[in-house]
Design an enzyme around this catalytic site. Structure first.
Site, mmCIF file in Angstrom:
data_model
loop_
_atom_site.group_PDB
_atom_site.id
_atom_site.type_symbol
_atom_site.label_atom_id
_atom_site.label_comp_id
_atom_site.label_asym_id
_atom_site.label_seq_id
_atom_site.Cartn_x
_atom_site.Cartn_y
_atom_site.Cartn_z
ATOM 1 N N ASP A 97 -8.757 -6.404 -4.212
ATOM 2 C CA ASP A 97 -8.447 -5.200 -3.446
ATOM 3 C C ASP A 97 -9.575 -4.172 -3.595
ATOM 4 O OD1 ASP A 97 -7.326 -2.760 -2.454
ATOM 5 O OD2 ASP A 97 -5.308 -3.472 -2.906
ATOM 6 N N HIS B 32 -6.953 -6.136 0.220
ATOM 7 C CA HIS B 32 -5.912 -5.112 0.280
ATOM 8 C C HIS B 32 -4.747 -5.579 1.160
ATOM 9 C CE1 HIS B 32 -4.040 -1.342 -0.317
ATOM 10 N NE2 HIS B 32 -4.098 -0.999 0.948
ATOM 11 N N SER C 59 0.852 -1.191 0.000
ATOM 12 C CA SER C 59 0.000 0.000 0.000
ATOM 13 C C SER C 59 0.891 1.245 0.000
ATOM 14 C CB SER C 59 -0.960 -0.060 1.196
ATOM 15 O OG SER C 59 -2.026 0.822 1.007
#
Ligand SMILES: *[C@@H]1O[C@H](CO)[C@@H](O)[C@H](O)[C@H]1NC(C)=O
Ligand SMILES: *[C@@H]1O[C@H](CO)[C@@H](O)[C@H](O)[C@H]1NC(C)=O
Ligand SMILES: *[C@@H]1O[C@H](CO)[C@@H](O)[C@H](O)[C@H]1NC(C)=O
Ligand SMILES: *[C@@H]1O[C@H](CO)[C@@H](O)[C@H](O)[C@H]1NC(C)=O
Ligand SMILES: *[C@@H]1O[C@H](CO)[C@@H](O)[C@H](O)[C@H]1NC(C)=O
Ligand SMILES: *[C@@H]1O[C@H](CO)[C@@H](O)[C@H](O)[C@H]1NC(C)=O
Length: 546
Positions: free
Chosen positions: A393, A433, A183
């Protein structure tokens, strides 16, 4: 049980010979202006108690190997600074590892450091120069220097000081340096490859938030599509699983195997109209205005002048929609960015959004946080990148990773640089995610990527039971950098109970793009032996295995 053959990766390592693990001894080895916040030695199997001030990453790593734990503070400008944590294990593998951050969180990622130091790496993480939780960017208000620290300066500066300390502590510098992050951490890794190519030999970048100037606004835009909550077009969270189930029903088989995993959502011709409520009845179905919202969510964001802004949420990501779509306000990952980073002020609201905000974001490019495509210097020095993104995600559309990969290709191929030789991209079906998979898909999502060990438990590292370069992306990176063994696939793992890492439910290869995992047609679909990485279409233009 398989194990990584560490003995074949052994390095001649010096003995600990400089400072001892206490603040006074350490201070002598620091440059001017740099100060020790803490230094303490932990015996084998201890817990590092994360200071309560670290609200960004509050979870304490447990069952650590014997190590020296340091926290050091470094000035960045006259009125800004950042800190980093460093674990120096007694049983050092001769290498250096930096782990990344998440969202706007300000804090040292001690939990990922714990997973890293268990391999024997001297492991660091920076707090990126501020203290905050994941979704809070109010610290950036009127403080552009703090945003530069978050963007790249704190990580790079921390790496330089921490490498120096590592060298002094062991009497010998690290032979190889690695990075792993997801991320914001993925973005930090790509940014390092672009502008500080000497920092690392290998960079593992997961679900990178690389396109800061567009991503933060897309995070908000996705929420706006589904607001306000009293509008006819609003899709309540209870309907997400119903949408997900219909997507799965229509798309699961497009890879030739019905197994609740959508291998490639781009290959499904999804027909949302099957979700339309018959007559006026509602419940368990979507009204026409709600279907319009669904079309927005599954469609790219393109501004009125045909500017492509951000790719769409993938089919099969519905289980991970809660963060951006499950509330009555868009995420502060977007609104805080506009208020405090773009500087439109705390009274700005999402209802004020118009395309001039996008133009402003592009013009300011705050902190130069957005990662660029010219990775030629990193390629030239022999650096390696493993990049992955979960296709389920719901926080960063997976298509943004493919967009990045394709633009690096466009930048480097005309200059005669072969991407496969230094940069490989892996799509991960069913991974949400950075961590996890929906209970419906139950996809093999685990391969020891950043944040993943911490999602299993505070004392976990590598892939329990499969600590080798075939199943662990960090070990795969080591084998590539140090042995020239370039990975064609990484095997993902799903346990029946991930917390217990008990029985393996499924394993499957995650293939290097543009190949994808194809079932060979016989045998257990949950056994990786029965899958091969192939191009989806044969030379005759016909889809294979279908
Ligand atoms: C390490 O600590 C755990 C408790 O967290 C304990 O169960 C285990 O027996 C300890 N292992 C060793 C080798 O001391
Ligand atoms: C930090 O110093 C710079 C340069 O002097 C100034 O522009 C900025 O406003 C200061 N930031 C804070 C938070 O005081
Ligand atoms: C926000 O709005 C309030 C009420 O109108 C006003 O008092 C305040 O000054 C505004 N704040 C900013 C930063 O503009
Ligand atoms: C199109 O819109 C985007 C976003 O507002 C802006 O950045 C870009 O400059 C515009 N392009 C043209 C040709 O007007
Ligand atoms: C951003 O990048 C530009 C172009 O490389 C450079 O001129 C500028 O100084 C950078 N700004 C920051 C804050 O790093
Ligand atoms: C996994 O095991 C843990 C510990 O026994 C238990 O608390 C948890 O409910 C289990 N999870 C599932 C999904 O069964």
């Amino acid at each position: 049980m398989r194990a990584f053959n560490w003995s074949s990766f052994a390095l001649g390592i010096g003995t600990i010979n400089a400072f001892t693990c206490d603040p006074t001894s350490l201070q002598e080895y620091l440059g001017s202006g740099i100060s020790v916040t803490s230094a303490k030695y932990l015996a084998n199997n201890a817990t590092f108690e994360v200071p309560s001030s670290d609200i960004g990453f509050p979870t304490s790593p447990t069952n650590l190997p014997a190590l020296c734990a340091l926290e050091v503070k470094v000035p960045s400008t006259s009125n800004s600074s950042y800190s980093f944590g460093l674990f120096l294990p007694d049983d050092w593998n001769g290498r250096f590892l930096a782990v990344g951050n998440s969202g706007f969180a300000g804090g040292i990622n001690w939990l990922d450091m714990g997973a890293g130091v268990k391999y024997g790496f001297a492991t660091i993480s920076t707090d990126t120069g501020h203290s905050s939780t994941l979704l809070d960017a109010s610290w950036a208000e009127n403080d552009p220097e703090a945003f530069v620290d978050w963007s790249y300066r704190a990580l790079h500066g921390s790496v330089l000081v921490a490498k120096d300390l590592t060298q002094k502590y062991y009497g010998k510098g690290p032979a190889f340096s690695y990075y792993t992050g997801c991320s914001t951490g993925g973005r930090q890794g790509l940014k390092e490859a672009e502008i500080f190519p000497d920092d690392f030999d290998g960079i593992v970048a997961g679900a990178p938030a690389w396109w800061t100037v567009h991503l933060q606004l897309w995070n908000m835009k996705v929420g706006m599509y589904n607001l306000p909550t009293d509008a006819p077009h609003h899709i309540p969270q209870e309907l997400f699983p119903i949408i997900g189930a219909e997507v799965l029903r229509q798309c699961d088989g497009s890879d030739g195997v019905i197994d609740n995993i959508i291998s490639d959502p781009r290959c499904c011709n999804f027909d949302p109209e099957t979700l339309l409520c018959p007559g006026t009845t509602a419940g368990g179905c979507l009204t026409s205005p709600q279907l319009d919202t669904l079309y927005h969510l599954y469609g790219d964001w393109v501004e009125a002048n045909q500017t492509f802004v951000f790719p769409h949420l993938e089919l099969g990501s519905e289980g991970n929609w809660g963060m951006l779509l499950g509330s009555d306000e868009p995420t502060t990952l977007g609104t805080d960015y506009v208020k405090y980073v773009l500087g439109l002020g705390s009274n700005w609201t999402w209802q004020d959004f118009n395309p001039s905000v996008l133009a402003l974001s592009e013009k300011l490019n705050p902190g130069n946080a957005t990662a660029g495509f010219d990775l030629s210097a990193f390629s030239k020095k022999g650096g390696k990148i493993l990049h992955y993104h979960g296709l389920s995600d719901g926080a960063i559309a997976a298509g943004s990773s493919l967009y990045y990969y394709n633009h690096v290709l466009r930048t480097l191929k005309p200059r005669g640089i072969d991407l496969d030789g230094f940069y490989r991209y892996f799509m991960v079906p069913g991974l949400e995610h950075c961590t996890g998979t929906s209970s419906t898909m139950n996809a093999p999502w685990y391969f020891a990527g950043a944040n993943q060990a911490g999602a299993l438990g505070t004392g976990v590292s590598s892939v329990p039971g499969f600590a080798d370069a075939e199943h662990d992306v960090l070990l795969a990176m080591m084998a590539w950098v140090e042995r020239g063994q370039a990975p064609e696939y990484i095997i993902g793992t799903k346990w029946n109970n991930d917390t217990l890492q008990d029985e393996v439910a499924r394993q499957r290869p995650l293939c290097m793009y543009p190949k994808q995992a194809m079932y060979i047609g016989t045998g257990d679909v949950d056994d990786p032996q029965n899958w091969a990485c192939e191009m989806l279409y044969g030379g005759n233009g016909l889809r294979k295995n279908n």
